[in-house]
Design an enzyme around this catalytic site. Structure first.
Site, PDB file in Angstrom:
ATOM      1  N   CYS A  35       5.860  -2.340   5.906  1.00 18.39           N
ATOM      2  CA  CYS A  35       5.578  -3.913   6.134  1.00 18.39           C
ATOM      3  C   CYS A  35       6.269  -4.654   4.929  1.00 18.39           C
ATOM      4  CB  CYS A  35       3.916  -4.068   5.995  1.00 18.39           C
ATOM      5  SG  CYS A  35       3.010  -2.970   5.009  1.00 18.39           S
ATOM      6  N   TYR A  86       0.010   6.197  15.387  1.00 17.50           N
ATOM      7  CA  TYR A  86      -0.233   6.116  13.943  1.00 17.50           C
ATOM      8  C   TYR A  86      -1.650   6.783  13.376  1.00 17.50           C
ATOM      9  CZ  TYR A  86      -0.350   3.514   9.284  1.00 17.50           C
ATOM     10  OH  TYR A  86      -0.289   3.202   7.918  1.00 17.50           O
ATOM     11  N   HIS A 105      -2.347   7.087   6.300  1.00 17.61           N
ATOM     12  CA  HIS A 105      -2.706   6.174   5.129  1.00 17.61           C
ATOM     13  C   HIS A 105      -4.269   5.815   5.224  1.00 17.61           C
ATOM     14  CE1 HIS A 105       1.850   5.344   5.502  1.00 17.61           C
ATOM     15  NE2 HIS A 105       1.538   5.855   4.552  1.00 17.61           N
ATOM     16  N   ASP A 107       0.978   7.732  -0.947  1.00 20.16           N
ATOM     17  CA  ASP A 107       2.311   7.883  -0.500  1.00 20.16           C
ATOM     18  C   ASP A 107       3.131   7.172  -1.258  1.00 20.16           C
ATOM     19  OD1 ASP A 107       3.774   8.616   1.794  1.00 20.16           O
ATOM     20  OD2 ASP A 107       3.516   6.856   2.958  1.00 20.16           O
TER      21      ASP A 107
HETATM   22  C1  LIG Z   1       6.387  -2.240   1.044  1.00 17.66           C
HETATM   23  C2  LIG Z   1       5.752  -1.167   1.775  1.00 17.66           C
HETATM   24  C3  LIG Z   1       5.203  -1.456   2.852  1.00 17.66           C
HETATM   25  C4  LIG Z   1       4.834  -0.056   3.809  1.00 17.66           C
HETATM   26  N1  LIG Z   1       4.151  -0.494   4.903  1.00 17.66           N
HETATM   27  C5  LIG Z   1       3.995   0.516   5.721  1.00 17.66           C
HETATM   28  C6  LIG Z   1       3.402   0.591   6.974  1.00 17.66           C
HETATM   29  O1  LIG Z   1       3.179  -0.719   7.759  1.00 17.66           O
HETATM   30  N2  LIG Z   1       3.142   1.312   7.860  1.00 17.66           N
HETATM   31  C7  LIG Z   1       3.332   2.798   7.370  1.00 17.66           C
HETATM   32  O2  LIG Z   1       3.045   3.818   8.033  1.00 17.66           O
HETATM   33  N3  LIG Z   1       3.576   2.948   5.973  1.00 17.66           N
HETATM   34  C8  LIG Z   1       4.052   1.800   5.161  1.00 17.66           C
HETATM   35  N4  LIG Z   1       4.361   2.086   4.006  1.00 17.66           N
HETATM   36  C9  LIG Z   1       4.839   3.593   3.650  1.00 17.66           C
HETATM   37  C10 LIG Z   1       6.005   3.960   3.625  1.00 17.66           C
HETATM   38  O3  LIG Z   1       6.670   4.006   5.284  1.00 17.66           O
HETATM   39  C11 LIG Z   1       6.502   5.200   3.251  1.00 17.66           C
HETATM   40  O4  LIG Z   1       5.722   6.473   3.821  1.00 17.66           O
HETATM   41  C12 LIG Z   1       6.161   5.213   1.563  1.00 17.66           C
HETATM   42  O5  LIG Z   1       6.472   3.988   0.828  1.00 17.66           O
HETATM   43  C13 LIG Z   1       6.614   6.548   1.007  1.00 17.66           C
HETATM   44  O6  LIG Z   1       8.331   6.340   1.132  1.00 17.66           O
HETATM   45  P1  LIG Z   1       9.283   5.969   0.076  1.00 17.66           P
HETATM   46  O7  LIG Z   1       9.064   6.665  -1.179  1.00 17.66           O
HETATM   47  O8  LIG Z   1      10.386   6.356   0.769  1.00 17.66           O
HETATM   48  O9  LIG Z   1       8.942   4.636  -0.152  1.00 17.66           O
HETATM   49  C14 LIG Z   1       5.005   1.137   3.339  1.00 17.66           C
HETATM   50  C15 LIG Z   1       5.667   1.286   1.986  1.00 17.66           C
HETATM   51  C16 LIG Z   1       6.061   0.208   1.498  1.00 17.66           C
HETATM   52  C17 LIG Z   1       6.784   0.366   0.115  1.00 17.66           C
END
Ligand SMILES: Cc1cc2nc3c(=O)[nH]c(=O)nc-3n(C[C@H](O)[C@H](O)[C@H](O)COP(=O)(O)O)c2cc1C
Ligand code: SF4
Length: 690
Positions: free
Chosen positions: A31, A172, A175, A267
């Site tokens: 998001c 989904y 989280h 996460d």
């Molecule tokens: C700004 C932001 C918004 C996120 N929003 C969602 C979301 O809407 N749905 C979701 O499943 N995960 C969301 N995540 C989690 C990411 O999909 C991801 O699993 C997590 O950030 C770890 O990956 P990364 O290390 O590549 O950021 C979000 C992460 C970030 C940083």
């Protein structure tokens, strides 16, 4: 340069159900604080990710029904056909660059208070809503009719998602944000019917919704299941053993498995609390349970780390949220053998704070994030110069570095003068604090890029006076000399200086970062509330000090709730033996003790201490701005046309704000004046008929 053959594996196509993604780069759902409010801005941002080479680009979580929405967070919505055009705008932007478009359908259940729709939330059990804000709302336990309704709503949303042009439709269950996980987990499911009790029963709804979604999506699309492999609460919650069984039992049902940790804070851990690839132990072995492709995450910015995930048989697709935010062109840069150009995520979670503050997403490393449509900024391109103007940038911190880099990219002749013997300013100093070394990437990336620009001259050990600046004769002067921490207690609680006895050794973060260190029992007064107080506490404990952290807030580093770090910070400080005094402000510094006052009653007490560190407000370094303003009469004879302070030198803020300020100066430099017009585009909601 051709790409290194070691990375060829990252560019192999992968089949996802009936579809094929052109490579293994997969932008997982994230998001962005734009959602239903800033539709075109959001679509443009996703389009740029696709342009940057991501094979799959997903939306954020998309609310599928008014009985489950997460106000005040601003997500996309797919409540009925009215929402299809907005969603189609994003899928079209993604397709324009040859990527597959994924959409994450979300029914938040007991994670949404429904403050906008005022519907009663539903979940597996009668339980309080588990949002970030302890809302005084409870979800009601769903009956069989509710479950049937939910399945129908999800099916309808999947059909609409396909009509809106999406290729991959998500189920989904991650989280702790989604009713499917709430059913799956023993923590939240106390049912005694066929949807509760055994794991087979608890996963029934997930299976049913996945089957429904497969049917709704039809032959042309793919279905992904996003599931959290560990709720990180020990045996009372979901752990790998149960998720292994879920995946084994549903192995071939979805077309793709997307693995994460739960909750979101676990996460998307910041670099202060997790390394790149830290999720590996949680996902190891799960891929062997299915023939379907598996995507996973871990703040992957290094192509070597990505290749290792594939070669070790952990993942088929490299999932990325933050790395794709910091550098939407990461895949292209690997493909073109331009690894040195990658703008690596620093793991600060300023991007996450956009969501928590309902503001369009921002990123410390990528100042164009969220500005792609409203300001027309692009992470890789910038308008060429419009004149032969010359610019002097005074100060090589995050604002000055980005300003010089971006002006240089435009083709202007730029001189960057830094007073110290090294570049980076506060980034260089702060990145030496415990466990935030990754922040130095803000400096290193820009130094690397400046090295390619023959039109930018960089001078170290070059403190400049107003006279020297005028003598230098650049037409335009940018003052980016940063700021200094105050010593007098002024911040949020005290707006006027507090009494300080000079006999008490008093330090600021600038002192500590410069190596001027306190000893013995040190009181840290934190009325800043971001990371500095906590980081200094860690540093001083490591140096053998006994530390008491005093804050007028009810918890340490209170603003880091917006980066999802607050509870990790408080736990770390407690584990380190830091004594934490909350709801108290320092009201006086005496020779041998600190007087602290209750933030509510004003009642005071004394805390004996050997030294105090004031983490309060900062003051911009305005000396040059003032002197140059006073000598305005000398500007024209010296050939100076404009003088402007930017970043912390104008008003201290985050590193992200400093980088943005540098970029903004460069973007707007030499542009026609806009007067009182808005400095960005916005999308105004069309009025419905009365
Ligand atoms: C700004 C932001 C918004 C996120 N929003 C969602 C979301 O809407 N749905 C979701 O499943 N995960 C969301 N995540 C989690 C990411 O999909 C991801 O699993 C997590 O950030 C770890 O990956 P990364 O290390 O590549 O950021 C979000 C992460 C970030 C940083
Ligand atoms: S804001 Fe920080 S964590 Fe988020 S993508 Fe940018 S650099 Fe990474």
């Amino acid at each position: 340069m051709p790409r290194d053959s070691r990375y060829d594996v990252l560019f192999e196509p992968v089949k996802i159900g009936p579809l094929t993604t052109k490579n293994r780069f997969y932008q997982v759902p994230h998001c962005n604080g734009m959602g239903y409010r800033d539709v075109t801005a959001l679509a443009t941002m996703r389009g740029i990710k696709a342009e940057g080479g991501w094979g799959v680009v997903c939306t954020e979580q998309v609310e599928i029904h008014p009985s489950s929405e997460i106000t005040p967070f601003i997500e996309l919505r797919l409540w009925d056909d009215q929402d299809i055009p907005a969603l189609a705008r994003t899928s079209e932007a993604i397709h324009r660059h040859g990527a597959l478009a994924g959409i994450e359908l979300a029914y938040n259940g007991m994670n949404g208070s429904n403050f906008y729709t005022r519907e009663v939330p539903m979940g597996p059990a009668h339980l309080p809503i588990a949002t970030f804000f302890n809302d005084p709302v409870q979800a009601r336990a769903m009956d069989k009719q509710d479950i049937a309704d939910l399945r129908r709503w999800h099916r309808n949303a999947a059909i609409r998602a396909r009509r809106a042009g999406y290729d991959i439709v998500y189920v989904y269950a991650a989280h702790a944000f989604c009713v499917l996980q709430h059913f799956l987990s023993r923590r939240t499911n106390d049912r005694s019917d066929e949807y509760g009790g055994s794991l087979v029963n608890r996963m029934r709804l997930l299976r049913e919704v996945t089957e429904d979604t497969k049917e709704a999506v039809g032959d042309g699309g793919a279905v992904a299941v996003r599931i959290s492999v560990d709720e990180m609460v020990g045996e009372s919650g979901l752990q790998k053993e149960e998720i292994q069984e879920v995946i084994s039992r549903m192995a071939e049902l979805p077309d793709l498995w997307d693995l994460t940790l739960s909750g979101w804070d676990q996460d998307s851990r910041t670099s202060r609390f997790a390394e790149e690839g830290s999720q590996e132990p949680f996902i190891a072995g799960l891929k062997a349970l299915t023939t379907k492709p598996v995507v996973g995450v871990g703040r992957f910015t290094s192509p070597d780390a990505m290749v290792r995930q594939i070669r070790k048989g952990l993942l088929d697709l490299i999932g990325a949220a933050r790395p794709s935010i910091a550098d939407p062109f990461l895949p292209k840069k690997i493909e073109e053998g331009r690894l040195e150009d990658i703008r690596e995520c620093i793991g600060c979670n300023i991007c996450v704070s956009g969501d928590f503050t309902q503001a369009p997403i921002r990123c410390t490393q990528n100042p164009t994030m969220g500005e792609e449509w409203r300001k027309g900024w692009h992470p890789e391109r910038i308008a060429p110069k419009r004149s032969e103007a010359k610019v002097l940038v005074v100060g090589g911190g995050p604002a000055g570095l980005e300003c010089a880099r971006a002006l240089g990219q435009r083709g202007y002749e730029v001189t960057l003068a830094e007073a110290r013997g090294e570049l980076g300013g506060r980034v260089t100093l702060e990145s030496k604090l415990p466990r935030v070394a990754a922040w130095a990437r803000v400096r290193d990336h820009r130094i690397q890029q400046l090295g390619k620009l023959a039109n930018v001259g960089v001078y170290l050990d070059s403190a400049m006076t107003a006279g020297q600046i005028l003598e230098f004769g650049a037409g335009h002067v940018v003052l980016a000399a940063g700021s200094n921490w105050r010593r007098d207690g002024v911040a949020r609680f005290h707006l006027k200086p507090i009494p300080v006895d000079g006999a008490m050794p008093l330090f600021t973060p600038d002192d500590v970062m410069a190596g001027n260190l306190p000893g013995g029992h040190v009181a840290i007064y934190d009325d800043d509330h971001y990371y500095m107080g906590g980081l200094l506490a860690e540093k001083l404990v490591a140096l053998g000090c006994a530390v008491t952290l005093i804050t007028p807030a009810s918890e340490v580093s209170n603003w880091t709730r917006n980066t999802m770090e607050q509870h990790f910070i408080q736990a770390r400080l407690l584990e380190l033996g830091v004594s934490i005094v909350t709801n108290r402000a320092v009201s006086e510094v005496r020779a041998d003790c600190i007087v602290i006052a209750c933030a509510f009653t004003g009642r005071t007490s004394e805390l004996p201490a050997d030294a105090i560190v004031m983490v309060t407000a900062r003051l911009p370094n305005e000396r040059l701005t003032r002197e140059l303003t006073e000598r305005r009469g000398d500007w024209a004879p010296a050939g100076v046309i404009s003088v402007k302070a930017i970043g912390d030198a104008l008003a201290p803020s985050t590193i992200a704000a400093a980088v943005y300020a540098g970029r903004r100066y460069a973007e707007e430099f030499d542009a026609p004046a806009i007067g009182d017009a808005l400095p960005f585009r916005r999308e105004v909601t069309g009025l419905a008929p009365l």
